[in-house]
Design a protein around this motif. Structure first.
Motif, mmCIF file in Angstrom:
data_model
loop_
_atom_site.group_PDB
_atom_site.id
_atom_site.type_symbol
_atom_site.label_atom_id
_atom_site.label_comp_id
_atom_site.label_asym_id
_atom_site.label_seq_id
_atom_site.Cartn_x
_atom_site.Cartn_y
_atom_site.Cartn_z
ATOM 1 N N ARG A 95 0.833 -1.205 0.000
ATOM 2 C CA ARG A 95 0.000 0.000 0.000
ATOM 3 C C ARG A 95 0.870 1.258 0.000
ATOM 4 N N ILE A 195 -15.848 3.815 -11.020
ATOM 5 C CA ILE A 195 -14.858 4.438 -10.137
ATOM 6 C C ILE A 195 -15.525 5.464 -9.235
ATOM 7 N N LEU A 198 -18.241 3.624 -6.736
ATOM 8 C CA LEU A 198 -17.646 2.783 -5.701
ATOM 9 C C LEU A 198 -16.637 3.538 -4.844
ATOM 10 N N VAL A 200 -13.492 4.493 -5.523
ATOM 11 C CA VAL A 200 -12.139 3.947 -5.564
ATOM 12 C C VAL A 200 -11.276 4.801 -6.488
ATOM 13 N N LYS A 201 -9.978 4.502 -6.500
ATOM 14 C CA LYS A 201 -9.046 5.254 -7.326
ATOM 15 C C LYS A 201 -8.499 4.368 -8.443
ATOM 16 N N GLY A 205 -8.117 -0.034 -7.942
ATOM 17 C CA GLY A 205 -9.149 0.060 -6.913
ATOM 18 C C GLY A 205 -10.377 -0.761 -7.264
ATOM 19 N N LEU A 206 -10.758 -0.748 -8.541
ATOM 20 C CA LEU A 206 -11.910 -1.532 -8.991
ATOM 21 C C LEU A 206 -11.642 -3.031 -8.830
ATOM 22 N N TYR A 209 -11.742 -3.974 -5.165
ATOM 23 C CA TYR A 209 -13.142 -3.937 -4.701
ATOM 24 C C TYR A 209 -13.884 -5.184 -5.159
ATOM 25 N N LYS A 212 -12.627 -8.288 -3.262
ATOM 26 C CA LYS A 212 -13.068 -8.250 -1.872
ATOM 27 C C LYS A 212 -14.515 -8.720 -1.731
#
Length: 216
Positions: A95, A195, A198, A200-201, A205-206, A209, A212
């Motif tokens: 990260r 994007i 949700l 996210v960046k 990020g997609l 996501y 997960k």
């Protein structure tokens, strides 16, 4: 017209790793090893004096870590692509590397094909994070935030869920357009909407996501 090879700078504090990488990558005509250095300080100096497309660096090095090098290199050379090549698979450090601006992260136990693909992907202007890295981050997110499904997913359209599923499977925008029989601008519009919805960046990020929440 023949395209120019991707110019690579290799950074690792172990000489045998540098020599092995050089031998490995020199067999690909699409790559050119323009330099090999053993520290972050040497790398920054080399970048000031030479044209480099992609910086490939280890994460743990004495004097200046790969993350510190990434931060300084991205500040001085914004267009530079940076690939972290390391044995470190700790999600926290991954990260930190992403936050520092790295455009790729791959482990040293990867085979030649994956490494070359990662370099070519960065060379084409995209990012690359190995499957192990992405799934490791996703598992950490599950532990940190629990396994509940947020309302955000329920608000996605069927088409958006299809696009998200394909993005998580590493389909490009053009490939998604072809597979779903939609135009390229429409596919890109769905990506942008996802994007935003949700929160996210970017594509990474997609993917995280989707993994997960078991959308893959």
């Amino acid at each position: 017209m023949t395209s120019q090879p991707i110019r690579l700078l290799l950074v690792d504090d172990h000489k045998i790793v540098l020599e092995s990488l050089s031998l490995l990558l020199s067999t690909d005509s699409g790559f050119e090893i323009v330099g090999m250095v053993s520290s972050g300080k040497q790398a920054l100096q080399f970048l000031k004096e030479n044209e480099v497309d992609i910086l490939i660096t280890d994460l743990k090095m004495p004097g200046m870590t790969g993350i510190e090098l990434c931060l300084k290199a991205r500040k001085e050379f914004p267009s530079l692509k940076i690939l972290i090549l390391t044995m470190v698979d700790d999600p926290v450090q991954i990260r930190e590397a992403i936050a520092a601006g790295t455009t790729g992260y791959i482990l040293k136990n990867a085979d030649r094909a994956e490494l070359c693909f990662a370099i070519s992907t960065l060379g084409s202007g995209k990012k690359f994070f190995s499957e192990h890295v992405v799934f490791g981050l996703a598992d950490t997110l599950k532990q940190d935030r629990g396994s509940e499904i947020p309302d955000k997913i329920s608000k996605l359209t069927t088409r958006e869920l299809e696009v998200l599923h394909l993005i998580a499977r590493e389909f490009s925008t053009s490939e998604i357009a072809t597979k779903l029989f939609i135009s390229l601008p429409t596919a890109e519009s769905h990506r942008r909407d996802l994007i935003q919805k949700l929160g996210v960046k970017g594509t990474v990020g997609l993917v995280l996501y989707a993994v997960k929440h078991h959308i893959v």
